[in-house]
Structures are given as structure tokens and as C-alpha cells.
Design an enzyme around this catalytic site. Structure first.
Site, PDB file in Angstrom:
ATOM      1  N   LYS A  91      39.387  53.991  41.005  1.00 43.05           N
ATOM      2  CA  LYS A  91      39.617  53.109  39.852  1.00 43.05           C
ATOM      3  C   LYS A  91      39.442  53.929  38.572  1.00 43.05           C
ATOM      4  O   LYS A  91      38.360  54.481  38.341  1.00 43.05           O
ATOM      5  CB  LYS A  91      38.627  51.948  39.860  1.00 43.05           C
ATOM      6  CG  LYS A  91      38.953  50.918  40.915  1.00 43.05           C
ATOM      7  CD  LYS A  91      38.308  49.580  40.616  1.00 43.05           C
ATOM      8  CE  LYS A  91      38.865  48.501  41.521  1.00 43.05           C
ATOM      9  NZ  LYS A  91      38.970  48.875  42.928  1.00 43.05           N
ATOM     10  N   ASP A 125      44.135  52.794  41.975  1.00 38.42           N
ATOM     11  CA  ASP A 125      44.169  51.328  41.880  1.00 38.42           C
ATOM     12  C   ASP A 125      44.626  50.915  40.481  1.00 38.42           C
ATOM     13  O   ASP A 125      44.418  51.642  39.508  1.00 38.42           O
ATOM     14  CB  ASP A 125      42.770  50.732  42.103  1.00 38.42           C
ATOM     15  CG  ASP A 125      42.360  50.739  43.575  1.00 38.42           C
ATOM     16  OD1 ASP A 125      43.175  51.089  44.445  1.00 38.42           O
ATOM     17  OD2 ASP A 125      41.190  50.376  43.843  1.00 38.42           O
ATOM     18  N   ARG A 174      51.739  51.423  45.935  1.00 41.37           N
ATOM     19  CA  ARG A 174      51.210  50.198  46.561  1.00 41.37           C
ATOM     20  C   ARG A 174      51.650  49.009  45.721  1.00 41.37           C
ATOM     21  O   ARG A 174      51.545  49.041  44.493  1.00 41.37           O
ATOM     22  CB  ARG A 174      49.681  50.230  46.609  1.00 41.37           C
ATOM     23  CG  ARG A 174      49.106  48.899  47.134  1.00 41.37           C
ATOM     24  CD  ARG A 174      47.610  48.759  46.860  1.00 41.37           C
ATOM     25  NE  ARG A 174      46.813  49.743  47.539  1.00 41.37           N
ATOM     26  CZ  ARG A 174      45.616  50.162  47.095  1.00 41.37           C
ATOM     27  NH1 ARG A 174      45.123  49.704  45.961  1.00 41.37           N
ATOM     28  NH2 ARG A 174      44.940  51.060  47.778  1.00 41.37           N
ATOM     29  N   THR A 216      49.210  42.894  51.170  1.00 37.81           N
ATOM     30  CA  THR A 216      49.118  41.431  51.057  1.00 37.81           C
ATOM     31  C   THR A 216      48.596  40.828  52.358  1.00 37.81           C
ATOM     32  O   THR A 216      48.739  41.428  53.427  1.00 37.81           O
ATOM     33  CB  THR A 216      50.494  40.813  50.720  1.00 37.81           C
ATOM     34  OG1 THR A 216      50.340  39.396  50.557  1.00 37.81           O
ATOM     35  CG2 THR A 216      51.539  41.089  51.786  1.00 37.81           C
ATOM     36  N   HIS A 217      47.972  39.638  52.227  1.00 38.87           N
ATOM     37  CA  HIS A 217      47.601  38.852  53.413  1.00 38.87           C
ATOM     38  C   HIS A 217      48.431  37.583  53.471  1.00 38.87           C
ATOM     39  O   HIS A 217      48.135  36.666  54.227  1.00 38.87           O
ATOM     40  CB  HIS A 217      46.118  38.463  53.357  1.00 38.87           C
ATOM     41  CG  HIS A 217      45.253  39.550  52.833  1.00 38.87           C
ATOM     42  ND1 HIS A 217      44.932  39.674  51.501  1.00 38.87           N
ATOM     43  CD2 HIS A 217      44.674  40.596  53.457  1.00 38.87           C
ATOM     44  CE1 HIS A 217      44.197  40.748  51.316  1.00 38.87           C
ATOM     45  NE2 HIS A 217      44.019  41.322  52.480  1.00 38.87           N
ATOM     46  N   ARG A 278      34.364  38.830  43.337  1.00 38.36           N
ATOM     47  CA  ARG A 278      35.823  38.717  43.195  1.00 38.36           C
ATOM     48  C   ARG A 278      36.464  38.254  44.492  1.00 38.36           C
ATOM     49  O   ARG A 278      37.334  37.392  44.511  1.00 38.36           O
ATOM     50  CB  ARG A 278      36.413  40.071  42.793  1.00 38.36           C
ATOM     51  CG  ARG A 278      36.434  40.310  41.311  1.00 38.36           C
ATOM     52  CD  ARG A 278      37.698  41.045  40.899  1.00 38.36           C
ATOM     53  NE  ARG A 278      37.927  42.242  41.671  1.00 38.36           N
ATOM     54  CZ  ARG A 278      37.413  43.424  41.381  1.00 38.36           C
ATOM     55  NH1 ARG A 278      36.653  43.572  40.325  1.00 38.36           N
ATOM     56  NH2 ARG A 278      37.683  44.466  42.118  1.00 38.36           N
TER      57      ARG A 278
HETATM   58  C1  LIG Z   1      44.948  46.976  50.239  1.00 38.61           C
HETATM   59  C2  LIG Z   1      44.883  46.166  48.978  1.00 38.61           C
HETATM   60  C3  LIG Z   1      44.726  46.809  47.782  1.00 38.61           C
HETATM   61  C4  LIG Z   1      44.683  46.081  46.585  1.00 38.61           C
HETATM   62  N1  LIG Z   1      44.635  46.756  45.391  1.00 38.61           N
HETATM   63  C5  LIG Z   1      44.688  46.056  44.246  1.00 38.61           C
HETATM   64  C6  LIG Z   1      44.781  46.728  42.991  1.00 38.61           C
HETATM   65  O1  LIG Z   1      44.808  47.955  42.892  1.00 38.61           O
HETATM   66  N2  LIG Z   1      44.828  45.955  41.870  1.00 38.61           N
HETATM   67  C7  LIG Z   1      44.823  44.583  41.920  1.00 38.61           C
HETATM   68  O2  LIG Z   1      44.892  43.942  40.858  1.00 38.61           O
HETATM   69  N3  LIG Z   1      44.727  43.933  43.102  1.00 38.61           N
HETATM   70  C8  LIG Z   1      44.665  44.636  44.253  1.00 38.61           C
HETATM   71  N4  LIG Z   1      44.623  43.956  45.446  1.00 38.61           N
HETATM   72  C9  LIG Z   1      44.341  42.497  45.473  1.00 38.61           C
HETATM   73  C10 LIG Z   1      45.610  41.689  45.422  1.00 38.61           C
HETATM   74  O3  LIG Z   1      46.198  41.837  44.160  1.00 38.61           O
HETATM   75  C11 LIG Z   1      45.341  40.203  45.695  1.00 38.61           C
HETATM   76  O4  LIG Z   1      44.444  39.695  44.787  1.00 38.61           O
HETATM   77  C12 LIG Z   1      44.836  39.884  47.080  1.00 38.61           C
HETATM   78  O5  LIG Z   1      45.371  40.746  48.024  1.00 38.61           O
HETATM   79  C13 LIG Z   1      45.209  38.441  47.454  1.00 38.61           C
HETATM   80  O6  LIG Z   1      46.612  38.277  47.420  1.00 38.61           O
HETATM   81  P1  LIG Z   1      47.509  38.065  48.729  1.00 38.61           P
HETATM   82  O7  LIG Z   1      48.782  38.839  48.545  1.00 38.61           O
HETATM   83  O8  LIG Z   1      46.737  38.414  49.937  1.00 38.61           O
HETATM   84  O9  LIG Z   1      47.941  36.546  48.676  1.00 38.61           O
HETATM   85  P2  LIG Z   1      47.079  35.208  48.583  1.00 38.61           P
HETATM   86  O10 LIG Z   1      48.081  34.128  48.430  1.00 38.61           O
HETATM   87  O11 LIG Z   1      46.006  35.320  47.559  1.00 38.61           O
HETATM   88  O12 LIG Z   1      46.384  35.115  49.989  1.00 38.61           O
HETATM   89  C14 LIG Z   1      47.120  34.833  51.179  1.00 38.61           C
HETATM   90  C15 LIG Z   1      46.153  34.315  52.225  1.00 38.61           C
HETATM   91  O13 LIG Z   1      45.235  35.362  52.579  1.00 38.61           O
HETATM   92  C16 LIG Z   1      43.934  34.831  52.762  1.00 38.61           C
HETATM   93  N5  LIG Z   1      43.019  35.426  51.780  1.00 38.61           N
HETATM   94  C17 LIG Z   1      43.346  36.072  50.633  1.00 38.61           C
HETATM   95  N6  LIG Z   1      42.239  36.538  50.023  1.00 38.61           N
HETATM   96  C18 LIG Z   1      41.180  36.140  50.799  1.00 38.61           C
HETATM   97  C19 LIG Z   1      39.769  36.327  50.729  1.00 38.61           C
HETATM   98  N7  LIG Z   1      39.203  36.992  49.725  1.00 38.61           N
HETATM   99  N8  LIG Z   1      39.011  35.814  51.734  1.00 38.61           N
HETATM  100  C20 LIG Z   1      39.561  35.166  52.783  1.00 38.61           C
HETATM  101  N9  LIG Z   1      40.890  34.959  52.901  1.00 38.61           N
HETATM  102  C21 LIG Z   1      41.683  35.438  51.924  1.00 38.61           C
HETATM  103  C22 LIG Z   1      44.044  33.348  52.622  1.00 38.61           C
HETATM  104  O14 LIG Z   1      44.268  32.789  53.880  1.00 38.61           O
HETATM  105  C23 LIG Z   1      45.246  33.190  51.725  1.00 38.61           C
HETATM  106  O15 LIG Z   1      45.851  31.937  51.895  1.00 38.61           O
HETATM  107  C24 LIG Z   1      44.729  44.666  46.632  1.00 38.61           C
HETATM  108  C25 LIG Z   1      44.910  44.011  47.846  1.00 38.61           C
HETATM  109  C26 LIG Z   1      45.007  44.735  49.006  1.00 38.61           C
HETATM  110  C27 LIG Z   1      45.274  44.024  50.286  1.00 38.61           C
END
Ligand SMILES: Cc1cc2nc3c(=O)[nH]c(=O)nc-3n(C[C@H](O)[C@H](O)[C@H](O)COP(=O)(O)OP(=O)(O)OC[C@H]3O[C@@H](n4cnc5c(N)ncnc54)[C@H](O)[C@@H]3O)c2cc1C
Length: 302
Positions: A91, A125, A174, A216-217, A278
Site C-alpha cells: 500500500k 494496491d 488487478r 471479486t467474490h 473494513r
Molecule cells: C484480492 C483482492 C484484492 C483487493 N484489493 C483492493 C484494492 O487494492 N483496493 C480496493 O479498493 N479494494 C480492493 N479489494 C476489495 C474490493 O474492492 C471489494 O471491496 C471486495 O472484494 C468486495 O467486493 P466483491 O467484488 O467481492 O463484491 P460484493 O458484492 O461486495 O460481494 C459479493 C459477495 O461476496 C461475499 N462477501 C464480500 N465481502 C465479504 C466479507 N467481507 N465477508 C464475508 N462475505 C463477503 C458476500 O457473499 C457478497 O454477497 C480487493 C479485493 C480482493 C478480492
């Protein structure tokens, strides 16, 4: 998120730290490098790669930023000794960006100097929008100075991102949704708009010959990405999926079982509290976790 979950999110900072620590232990490897080594070894054994984050943001003194850089160097040495498949995610503010661009760049260069001899990748990041321009500038300067194994992150929720993606041809990028809340003038608020921007960004990166790290998840996005990979006949080495430690591991297992590369983001370090808050604030099951854990700690005291 339900009304109850929203209320819990607002009250989270008032929840006792030991409770936060317990319910967030699934999101962080631990506070020491040894914890990260153990977790990465377990992930590697399960066919997953890792990118390791030394926790620490917005340091107040140059010495703190240098200490974080030194911890990354120690981590990279340890991964090589243990023969682990792990890269690092850094970071800029943790490495001193808010104290000065040049200081930050020196610290990033120290991490890269430790990563390059063993061919390990350094992911920069992306933090809040006050750092976007400097972070992209940092990446471009490092690339132009000959560092090939370094790459930035783009946040689909920002309106500028598709244009940024178009300017990053050939890079390893990413793509994630973005965790920071920004002014509405620069950020999409609507869930579906963020998804559309994510897909557009992914397409733009692939059109530009980028290596795409799809972070993403969101199953909808994972499915769109899988379709794109199949339609374009992408080689397994042209992209990877990425997920956070402890989030939707069953989805990660399916991605791996289907033959895709999956890299897990593994945070560790003494500054676990802010990161944990967070992650918990994003968690749709937050109310249940907090209530359950508070309940258990109350009963244990009796
Ligand atoms: C490898 C990686 C690197 C990242 N790097 C950065 C970065 O450099 N800068 C930045 O701003 N963001 C970063 N992020 C965070 C990202 O921006 C999102 O905030 C985060 O991934 C949630 O978004 P989503 O795409 O999973 O979708 P969402 O719609 O938020 O989540 C989809 C589903 O995943 C599950 N889920 C999501 N988060 C959680 C949790 N905390 N606990 C339990 N279940 C959960 C839930 O079931 C949710 O319905 C990163 C994420 C990942 C995976």
C-alpha cells in the site's frame, strides 16, 4: 444489508477489540510473519497461490514506512526459504506516500529489489481517490525504469477507471470493485453499474493485452469473467482470479477445481484492527457474527 446489519456496522468501532479479533480471525493470517508463512503453506497445499499484505496504512513517520518495507523484505526472504508460491501486495500510504512521493518510491524500490531476484511480483494496491494519480504515476515510472514484475489495481466503482484501463496496455492489472467511499461525482453508487464498469474494465484490459487479475467474490462477475475467458480462448497464464482470505472459500475451491489460477490475498501484521473493521463492515452476515460472539463472551464471563 438489513437494517439490523447497518446498525451493527455503525456501532462496530464500539465493539471490544478482543471480540473484533475473534470474529475477524478468518480474514487475517495473524500478527506475525510466521502466521503468514503457515497460512500460505496451507493455501499452496490446496492448489492456491498467495499475495501477502503487511498491514499498515497512513504511517505518521518515515521510520514506520521503512519498517513496513523491511518487513516485506523479510517476508520475501522467508517465502523463498520455504519455497512458497507467494507474491506481495503493498500500500503506497503504508510505505509513506502521504509523507512524500520520493520517500514512498524509495521504499517501494526496496521491496522490488527483494522481489526481483526470485521473480516474485509486487502488486501496488489502490487506496482512496486522493492517491489514485500518484499510485498510477508510481507504477508507470517503475515500469519505465525497467521493473517488469510490478502492477497496479483499478477500482471499477470509480468513473475514471475504464479510461485508466485503456491507458495501461500490456500491464498486469488487478481489477476489483473498490472498497473506499468517494464523492458521488466520481463514483458509481449503483451495484449493477459497478458490475457493468467491472466487466467493461476487464474487456478493456484484455483488449490492451494486459494480464488480468480478477479480484471479486461476486458470483455474477465470476461467471461473466469465466464466459469471457472461454469466448476469447484465453490461456491459463493470461489471467488469474483473486479472493480475500476467509471470504467465500467455497467459491474459490470451485474456481480452482475448474482449472483456473486463484490467488488469495493474505494480510498479516500487528495493525490487524483497521483491516478487520473494513472486512466486517462489508460482511452481509455481520449482525449474526457480532451478536453471536458478544453473546459467547458474555456467557464465558459467568
Ligand atoms: C484480492 C483482492 C484484492 C483487493 N484489493 C483492493 C484494492 O487494492 N483496493 C480496493 O479498493 N479494494 C480492493 N479489494 C476489495 C474490493 O474492492 C471489494 O471491496 C471486495 O472484494 C468486495 O467486493 P466483491 O467484488 O467481492 O463484491 P460484493 O458484492 O461486495 O460481494 C459479493 C459477495 O461476496 C461475499 N462477501 C464480500 N465481502 C465479504 C466479507 N467481507 N465477508 C464475508 N462475505 C463477503 C458476500 O457473499 C457478497 O454477497 C480487493 C479485493 C480482493 C478480492
Amino acid at each position: 444489508m438489513s437494517l439490523l446489519d447497518r446498525a451493527v456496522v455503525t456501532l462496530l468501532p464500539a465493539v471490544p477489540k478482543p471480540v473484533i479479533r475473534r470474529i475477524s480471525s478468518r480474514y487475517i493470517a495473524g500478527s506475525e510473519l510466521a502466521d503468514a508463512r503457515r497460512v500460505v503453506a496451507e493455501l499452496n497445499a490446496a492448489g492456491k497461490l498467495a499475495t501477502v499484505d503487511v498491514l499498515g496504512e497512513e504511517v505518521a513517520h518515515a521510520s514506520e514506512a521503512e519498517a513496513i518495507a523491511a518487513e516485506y523484505v523479510a517476508a520475501l526472504d522467508a517465502f523463498e526459504r520455504d519455497d512458497l508460491d507467494a507474491n506481495v501486495s503493498i500500500k503506497p500510504t503504508g510505505l509513506g506516500l502521504k509523507l512524500g512521493y520520493d520517500l514512498c518510491k524509495r521504499n517501494v524500490e526496496a521491496v522490488i529489489a527483494a522481489a526481483e531476484p526470485t521473480n516474485r511480483f509486487v502488486r501496488i494496491d489502490m487506496e482512496d481517490s486522493s492517491t489514485t494519480d500518484d499510485t498510477l504515476r508510481l507504477f508507470r515510472e517503475l515500469r519505465d525504469e525497467g521493473h517488469a514484475r510490478v502492477g497496479p489495481v483499478l477500482q471499477a466503482s470509480l468513473k475514471r477507471t475504464v479510461a485508466d484501463a485503456a491507458s495501461l496496455a500490456g500491464a498486469s492489472v488487478r481489477i476489483c470493485k473498490g472498497i473506499y467511499v468517494e464523492p458521488e461525482s466520481i463514483q458509481f453508487r449503483d451495484h449493477q453499474q459497478v458490475r457493468v464498469s467491472f466487466v467493461q474494465t476487464l474487456m478493456t484490459l484484455l483488449d490492451g493485452g494486459c494480464y488480468a487479475a480478477i479480484a471479486t467474490h461476486d458470483e455474477w462477475l465470476v461467471d461473466r469473467a469465466r464466459d469471457t475467458i472461454a469466448e476469447r480462448g484465453l490461456d491459463r497464464d493470461a489471467y488469474e482470479f483473486q479472493m480475500l482470505l476467509g471470504v467465500r472459500p467455497e467459491l474459490g475451491d470451485r474456481i480452482v477445481a475448474d482449472g483456473h489460477k486463484l490467488r488469495i490475498y493474505v494480510p498479516y501484521g500487528r495493525q490487524w484492527y483497521e483491516y478487520s473493521l473494513r472486512r466486517l463492515q462489508e460482511n452481509p452476515k455481520i449482525a449474526g457474527y457480532v451478536a453471536g460472539d458478544l453473546g459467547r463472551s458474555v456467557f464465558r464471563r459467568r
